[in-house]
Design an enzyme around this catalytic site. Structure first.
Site, PDB file in Angstrom:
ATOM      1  N   HIS A 207       0.840  -1.196   0.000  1.00 17.05           N
ATOM      2  CA  HIS A 207       0.000   0.000   0.000  1.00 17.05           C
ATOM      3  C   HIS A 207       0.875   1.245   0.000  1.00 17.05           C
ATOM      4  CE1 HIS A 207      -3.326   2.687   0.861  1.00 17.05           C
ATOM      5  NE2 HIS A 207      -2.643   3.179   1.879  1.00 17.05           N
TER       6      HIS A 207
ATOM      7  N   THR B 261       3.961  -5.950   2.803  1.00 13.01           N
ATOM      8  CA  THR B 261       5.118  -6.278   1.966  1.00 13.01           C
ATOM      9  C   THR B 261       5.718  -5.067   1.254  1.00 13.01           C
ATOM     10  OG1 THR B 261       3.483  -6.908   0.281  1.00 13.01           O
ATOM     11  CG2 THR B 261       4.493  -8.687   1.560  1.00 13.01           C
ATOM     12  N   GLU B 262       4.929  -4.016   1.065  1.00 14.11           N
ATOM     13  CA  GLU B 262       5.448  -2.799   0.419  1.00 14.11           C
ATOM     14  C   GLU B 262       4.750  -1.578   1.005  1.00 14.11           C
ATOM     15  OE1 GLU B 262       5.663  -2.603  -3.856  1.00 14.11           O
ATOM     16  OE2 GLU B 262       5.690  -4.774  -4.029  1.00 14.11           O
ATOM     17  N   ASN B 263       5.538  -0.614   1.480  1.00 20.21           N
ATOM     18  CA  ASN B 263       4.982   0.656   1.923  1.00 20.21           C
ATOM     19  C   ASN B 263       6.113   1.671   1.963  1.00 20.21           C
ATOM     20  OD1 ASN B 263       4.229   2.318   4.881  1.00 20.21           O
ATOM     21  ND2 ASN B 263       2.866   2.451   3.127  1.00 20.21           N
TER      22      ASN B 263
END
Length: 485
Positions: free
Chosen positions: A261, A328-330
């Site tokens: 996100h 996992t992604e920010n």
């Protein structure tokens, strides 16, 4: 006219690839099923590649780093794309399963966390709807849905393979990583805006999560795409369907859910007429907006809106039975050509988003891990090296690719060592030290663009000029010799 011709060629090429499925038969090997026939797949395994990842995993474990392997991050082998049209072809389910099974066999004794796909939405929409990413197809209103359908099938098959053959032995987990923006209604008192915001998230996140947790596509997707398809004169919906057996097979095939996100959009209802033609974007009947009061982003699409993160995580809890979540992604990017290590905006972003994640955890969301994106500046797909997400600055123009810590490195170190925020004064102290630590290095790199420019002059311009001088001299000499003769 040229664009239409190219679109027709793409449709025909995909149709031919899909038609060629009938040319294949099934056979069994000791590694599972695979196709043979007109285009037999290569059974060769790159042992150097296996050794590389064995060494990498071992070094990570020696340094107390838990490896989490993503099996697919948009890099389909070219021969599978050319021969079978990649994810437009259901045969990819079998190939992907064979590949995953090999990885489980070679690395599963040390790797306990497996992600099948990273952001399949991007693969489907940007690869087969808009053509922004590889393979560059623009199969509007159909290609993305078919690619997604096959990726969901591939994920579930891999999960069952691990569950049957490897889980008892390796004691690991298999999940998927879905990246999405949060959609907030423009007018929270307007029911149409509320429904449009729900569609925004369901057409993005729910598209993949709902089959894996609930056994089928979101009802709102089936209704809207089915209605648009009928209005366009089609006998069946452009959204593929799962059989009852497939629904049972797919449901429950996630041991954990990866969530990527970055930002949020305001959403308002907008009715697109079916006469505009099939399109994933018009199927949703909505418009995306941003608040002009939001801080101006370094990259045009990435507005910092921390409160959207908490709402997304609570959406996951409510709709999918509160699964185990790994963020996992920010992260935040910047666009610049020279080093700027005092990345104040990234510190504020990390502070805001991790705070909202901690609030979501207090709400009861089962978050088990968080990853800042990314460790180093890197190749950012169609943006090349211009969009920088890294905590470490990488000088790409230098052949040695030196790396320099940005201020966010010191801040993030403190953040993860405390596993959250201990108190306001401590956070302010981290912030101050982080900013001070980058100043000295930043001053040393202030002349870096000049240094890089001089390297370019030395390595490219000077040899080019010398070559031109030699050529001009040779031409003048030839002219002089001709005149003398």
């Amino acid at each position: 006219m040229v664009g239409f011709f190219l679109w027709v060629l793409q449709v025909l090429s995909v149709a031919l690839c899909i038609q060629e499925e009938s040319d294949f038969q099934w056979t069994q090997t000791d590694r599972g099923s695979f196709y043979y026939g007109k285009f037999p797949p290569t059974e060769y395994v790159n042992e150097k590649g296996i050794q590389y990842y064995n060494d990498l995993i071992n070094v990570l474990l020696e340094n107390r780093v838990v490896p989490v392997i993503t099996l697919y991050h948009w890099d389909l082998p070219q021969n599978l794309q050319e021969k079978f049209c990649g994810w437009q072809n259901v045969s990819m389910v079998t190939y992907f399963n064979d590949y995953a099974n090999l990885c489980f066999e070679k690395f599963g004794d040390r790797v306990k966390h497996w992600i099948t796909f990273n952001s399949p939405w991007s693969v489907a929409v940007e690869g087969f709807e808009t053509g922004e990413h590889a393979p560059g197809f623009k199969l509007s209103g159909t290609g993305a849905y078919k690619a997604a359908h096959n990726m969901i099938k591939a994920h579930s098959k891999v999960w069952h393979t691990y569950n049957k053959n490897w889980r008892n032995k390796h004691k690991g987990m298999v999940g998927i990583s879905l990246t999405t923006e949060w959609g907030e209604p423009v007018d929270i008192s307007n029911q149409k805006d509320i429904e449009a915001a729900e569609r925004f998230v369901q057409f993005n996140f729910g598209w993949f999560a709902n089959p894996l947790y609930n056994g089928d596509y979101p009802q709102i997707m089936k209704e809207y795409i089915g209605q648009k398809s009928a209005q366009q004169g089609l006998g069946v919906s452009r959204l593929p369907t799962f059989t009852s057996q497939e629904k049972s097979y797919i449901k429950g095939t996630c041991d954990f859910l990866g969530v990527g996100h970055f930002t949020t959009r305001y959403i308002t209802n907008r009715n697109f007429p079916a006469t505009q033609g099939p399109s994933y974007f018009t199927d949703r009947d909505l418009t995306e907006l941003v608040d002009p009061k939001w801080p101006e982003p370094e990259s045009k699409w990435l507005y910092s809106v921390p409160w959207g993160f908490r709402r997304l995580l609570n959406f996951v809890k409510t709709h999918y039975g509160n699964p185990m979540v790994f963020v996992t992604e920010n992260g935040m990017s910047e666009k610049m050509h020279c080093a700027q290590l005092c990345d104040e905006w990234r510190i504020q972003y990390l502070k805001g988003y991790t705070n909202e994640m901690l609030k979501a955890m207090k709400d009861g969301v089962n978050v088990q891990g968080y990853t800042a994106w990314s460790l180093m500046d890197k190749f950012e797909w169609d943006e090349g090296f211009s969009e920088r997400f890294g905590l470490y600055y990488v000088e790409f123009r230098n052949k040695n690719k030196p790396r320099y810590p940005k201020a966010s490195v010191q801040f993030y170190k403190k953040l993860i060592s405390a596993n959250g925020f201990p108190n306001v004064r401590e956070v302010e102290k981290w912030h101050r030290i982080s900013t001070e630590s980058c100043s000295t290095i930043n001053q040393l790199l202030a002349a870096d663009p000049l240094v890089s420019h001089m390297e370019m002059v030395t390595e490219i311009v000077v040899p080019t000029v010398c070559t031109l001088c030699i050529l001009i001299s040779a031409i003048l000499l030839m002219i002089l010799l001709r005149r003398q003769s």
